[in-house]
Motif scaffolding. Structure first.
Motif, short mmCIF file in Angstrom:
data_model
loop_
_atom_site.label_atom_id
_atom_site.label_comp_id
_atom_site.label_asym_id
_atom_site.label_seq_id
_atom_site.Cartn_x
_atom_site.Cartn_y
_atom_site.Cartn_z
N ILE A 1 1.34 2.96 -12.61
CA ILE A 1 0.11 2.57 -11.97
C ILE A 1 -0.32 4.14 -11.52
O ILE A 1 0.09 4.82 -11.10
CB ILE A 1 0.47 1.67 -10.73
CG1 ILE A 1 1.05 0.31 -11.16
CG2 ILE A 1 -0.66 1.73 -9.87
CD1 ILE A 1 1.60 -0.52 -9.84
N GLN A 2 -1.72 4.11 -11.97
CA GLN A 2 -2.28 5.31 -11.71
C GLN A 2 -2.82 5.12 -10.39
O GLN A 2 -3.11 4.23 -9.61
CB GLN A 2 -3.52 5.63 -12.63
CG GLN A 2 -2.99 5.40 -14.19
CD GLN A 2 -2.26 6.59 -14.75
OE1 GLN A 2 -2.21 7.60 -14.31
NE2 GLN A 2 -1.03 6.10 -15.11
N GLY A 3 -3.19 6.88 -9.73
CA GLY A 3 -3.86 6.86 -8.61
C GLY A 3 -3.03 6.93 -7.42
O GLY A 3 -3.49 6.84 -6.39
N LEU A 4 -1.61 6.93 -7.52
CA LEU A 4 -0.80 6.97 -6.33
C LEU A 4 -0.47 8.53 -5.82
O LEU A 4 -0.44 9.17 -6.73
CB LEU A 4 0.52 6.66 -6.69
CG LEU A 4 0.38 4.95 -6.98
CD1 LEU A 4 1.91 4.54 -7.61
CD2 LEU A 4 0.10 4.13 -5.99
N GLN A 5 -0.61 8.68 -4.46
CA GLN A 5 -0.35 10.07 -4.18
C GLN A 5 1.13 9.89 -3.74
O GLN A 5 1.78 9.27 -3.02
CB GLN A 5 -1.14 10.47 -3.03
CG GLN A 5 -2.88 10.40 -3.13
CD GLN A 5 -3.61 10.73 -2.06
OE1 GLN A 5 -2.95 10.31 -0.88
NE2 GLN A 5 -4.58 11.43 -2.36
N ARG B 1 0.84 -1.34 -0.08
CA ARG B 1 0.09 -0.19 0.00
C ARG B 1 0.92 1.28 -0.11
O ARG B 1 0.58 2.31 -0.60
CB ARG B 1 -1.05 0.03 1.28
CG ARG B 1 -1.95 1.02 1.14
CD ARG B 1 -2.92 0.83 2.41
NE ARG B 1 -2.33 1.41 3.67
CZ ARG B 1 -2.14 2.62 3.87
NH1 ARG B 1 -2.57 3.68 3.06
NH2 ARG B 1 -1.56 3.11 5.00
N VAL C 1 -1.38 -2.43 -4.09
CA VAL C 1 -1.15 -2.46 -5.42
C VAL C 1 0.10 -3.38 -5.83
O VAL C 1 1.03 -3.52 -5.18
CB VAL C 1 -0.98 -1.17 -6.13
CG1 VAL C 1 -2.09 -0.07 -6.09
CG2 VAL C 1 0.47 -0.56 -5.56
N ALA D 1 -1.03 4.53 -1.87
CA ALA D 1 -2.15 3.98 -2.69
C ALA D 1 -3.44 3.51 -1.46
O ALA D 1 -2.84 3.33 -0.36
CB ALA D 1 -2.11 2.60 -3.31
N GLU D 2 -4.77 3.71 -1.72
CA GLU D 2 -5.81 3.43 -0.85
C GLU D 2 -5.81 1.81 -0.71
O GLU D 2 -5.90 1.61 0.60
CB GLU D 2 -7.08 3.75 -1.68
CG GLU D 2 -7.23 5.14 -1.64
CD GLU D 2 -8.76 5.57 -1.97
OE1 GLU D 2 -9.66 4.71 -1.89
OE2 GLU D 2 -8.90 6.58 -2.69
N ASN D 3 -5.31 0.97 -1.53
CA ASN D 3 -5.40 -0.62 -1.29
C ASN D 3 -3.90 -0.93 -1.78
O ASN D 3 -3.25 -0.22 -2.80
CB ASN D 3 -6.50 -1.08 -1.98
CG ASN D 3 -7.78 -0.71 -1.79
OD1 ASN D 3 -8.33 -0.57 -0.51
ND2 ASN D 3 -8.69 -0.21 -2.61
#
Length: 156
Positions: A96-100, A63, A120, A116-118
């Protein structure tokens, strides 16, 4: 009926002619040499491209990922002065998209945290630096993964 006669050219006649390059390229042995050289170049180029895009067979699932700079190209500069613009994770060569991305509060400020929220799955990573000062490019760094933020495992 037109008869043509091919005059064999020697090394001396090639070197001391008005157009040595065109005579050299016109020789059968030279053409074969350049063909083989081109084939080797294409094979080498294709394996290099495969090496750059093939990121590995080992897959990690976390995560959190922490990219820590250990040393810069200019070894006298502290690692927290790096010029990294972005860091990311890859899966089979694709970002990978959506990573802060956030600076890690490790005290030294030479780490970047990817959240990541979950968890990956990833099998590669990348970073992009600024073109302004190559002396601030990282030359030694580590990538760690974690699911809880306290236990970290080195993955790259």
């Amino acid at each position: 009926l037109v008869l043509t006669r091919t005059v064999p050219t020697s090394v001396g006649s090639v070197l001391f002619s008005s157009y040595p390059l065109s005579i050299f390229v016109g020789k059968k042995n030279s053409q074969i040499f350049f063909l083989l050289l081109a084939i080797l170049f294409v094979v080498d180029l294709s394996t290099s491209v495969i090496d750059m895009t093939h990121v590995g067979n080992i897959q990690s699932e976390y995560r959190l990922a922490r990219f820590t700079v250990k040393e810069l190209r200019n070894r006298d500069t502290p690692a927290n002065r790096h010029n990294i613009e972005t860091v990311g994770l890859l899966f089979n060569g694709f970002p990978i998209q959506g990573l802060q991305l956030t600076p890690d509060s490790d005290g030294e400020q030479n780490s970047i945290l990817l959240v990541a929220e979950n968890p990956v799955v990833f099998n590669g990573w990348f970073f992009v630096t600024s073109l302004l000062d190559t002396a601030l490019d990282p030359v030694r760094f580590i990538l760690e993964g974690s699911n809880d933020g306290s236990a970290w495992e080195v993955v790259g």
